[in-house]
Scaffold this motif. Structure first.
Motif, PDB file in Angstrom:
ATOM      1  N   ALA A 184       0.850  -1.197   0.000  1.00 21.99           N
ATOM      2  CA  ALA A 184       0.000   0.000   0.000  1.00 21.99           C
ATOM      3  C   ALA A 184       0.879   1.238   0.000  1.00 21.99           C
ATOM      4  N   CYS A 185       0.326   2.317  -0.549  1.00 24.85           N
ATOM      5  CA  CYS A 185       1.080   3.570  -0.659  1.00 24.85           C
ATOM      6  C   CYS A 185       0.142   4.743  -0.394  1.00 24.85           C
ATOM      7  N   GLY A 186       0.674   5.771   0.228  1.00 22.65           N
ATOM      8  CA  GLY A 186      -0.095   6.993   0.462  1.00 22.65           C
ATOM      9  C   GLY A 186       0.835   8.177   0.616  1.00 22.65           C
ATOM     10  N   VAL A 187       0.302   9.381   0.486  1.00 21.53           N
ATOM     11  CA  VAL A 187       1.091  10.611   0.590  1.00 21.53           C
ATOM     12  C   VAL A 187       0.656  11.365   1.843  1.00 21.53           C
ATOM     13  N   ILE A 188       1.627  11.753   2.655  1.00 24.79           N
ATOM     14  CA  ILE A 188       1.334  12.470   3.920  1.00 24.79           C
ATOM     15  C   ILE A 188       0.914  13.911   3.599  1.00 24.79           C
ATOM     16  N   GLU A 189      -0.215  14.293   4.169  1.00 26.31           N
ATOM     17  CA  GLU A 189      -0.749  15.645   3.975  1.00 26.31           C
ATOM     18  C   GLU A 189      -0.888  16.351   5.313  1.00 26.31           C
ATOM     19  N   ALA A 190      -0.695  17.644   5.291  1.00 28.75           N
ATOM     20  CA  ALA A 190      -0.891  18.430   6.505  1.00 28.75           C
ATOM     21  C   ALA A 190      -2.356  18.385   6.906  1.00 28.75           C
ATOM     22  N   ALA A 191      -2.596  18.392   8.199  1.00 29.02           N
ATOM     23  CA  ALA A 191      -3.967  18.390   8.719  1.00 29.02           C
ATOM     24  C   ALA A 191      -4.099  19.511   9.733  1.00 29.02           C
TER      25      ALA A 191
END
Length: 201
Positions: free
Chosen positions: A191-198
């Motif tokens: 699995a892969c994902g991109v870290i985003e500011a929250a």
């Protein structure tokens, strides 16, 4: 006689008046425009973001998915969340150098996030990648709960070389052995994902 005295007196007054210089009129005070009050200084913006998130999606042929949240706290960054679709047992979980999950196998996320160019290792070791982390464990149903600290030298939203916002997250097929270079022999990318500011809470 009286007329002479009167004339002499008048002449004296005139002479005195002619000799005395009139005092110069006081110069009007310069009108200084009132200094305008300084503009209110806006409060400094809050420091770097303190929270981030990632949505993990399966790579081609896999079914691993989930969401993770990252929070800055004393001692580093804490990650929590859950994953599904794993095989039971341990799996490597790493932050990777690129926030790019476009490749079907997740290879576009590049290698481990390693801003200092050091060797891979467990996060308790003196030397390890900034993107290294402890393995996660899936139960018999393939579900894993994540609740751990990341490497102590990463941060969220500071814009420095240790900032994880915009980086990739990869879940691996096997456990990280914490010693094989440069990946810990953690196997394929599930699995892969991109870290985003929250927004901070």
């Amino acid at each position: 006689m009286r007329l002479t005295q009167t004339l002499l007196c008048a002449a004296t007054v005139l002479a005195l008046a002619a000799c005395s210089k009139p005092e110069p009129a006081a110069a009007p005070e310069a009108v200084t425009p009132e200094a305008s009050a300084p503009a209110a200084t806006p409060a400094p913006e809050a420091g770097g973001m303190s929270m981030a998130k990632v949505t993990l999606k399966p790579t081609e042929g896999n079914k691993v998915a989930g969401e993770l949240s990252f929070m800055s706290m004393e001692g580093g960054v804490h990650v929590t969340g859950s994953l599904t679709g794993l095989s039971p047992g341990e799996h490597g979980l790493h932050i990777h150098e690129k926030g790019d999950c476009s490749a079907p196998d997740g290879a576009s996320a590049g290698g481990h996030f390693n801003p200092d160019g050091v060797e891979h290792g467990q996060i308790t070791a003196e030397v390890h990648h900034a993107g290294d982390s402890n393995n996660i464990t899936a139960d018999a149903d393939g579900n894993a709960t994540v609740n751990q600290m990341l490497s102590s030298n990463v941060d969220i939203g500071k814009g420095d070389k240790y900032d994880i916002v915009g980086k990739g997250v990869i879940v691996h097929a096997k456990a990280d052995d914490y010693k094989t270079q440069p990946t810990g022999d953690a196997g394929g990318r599930l699995a892969c994902g991109v870290i985003e500011a929250a927004p901070a809470m």
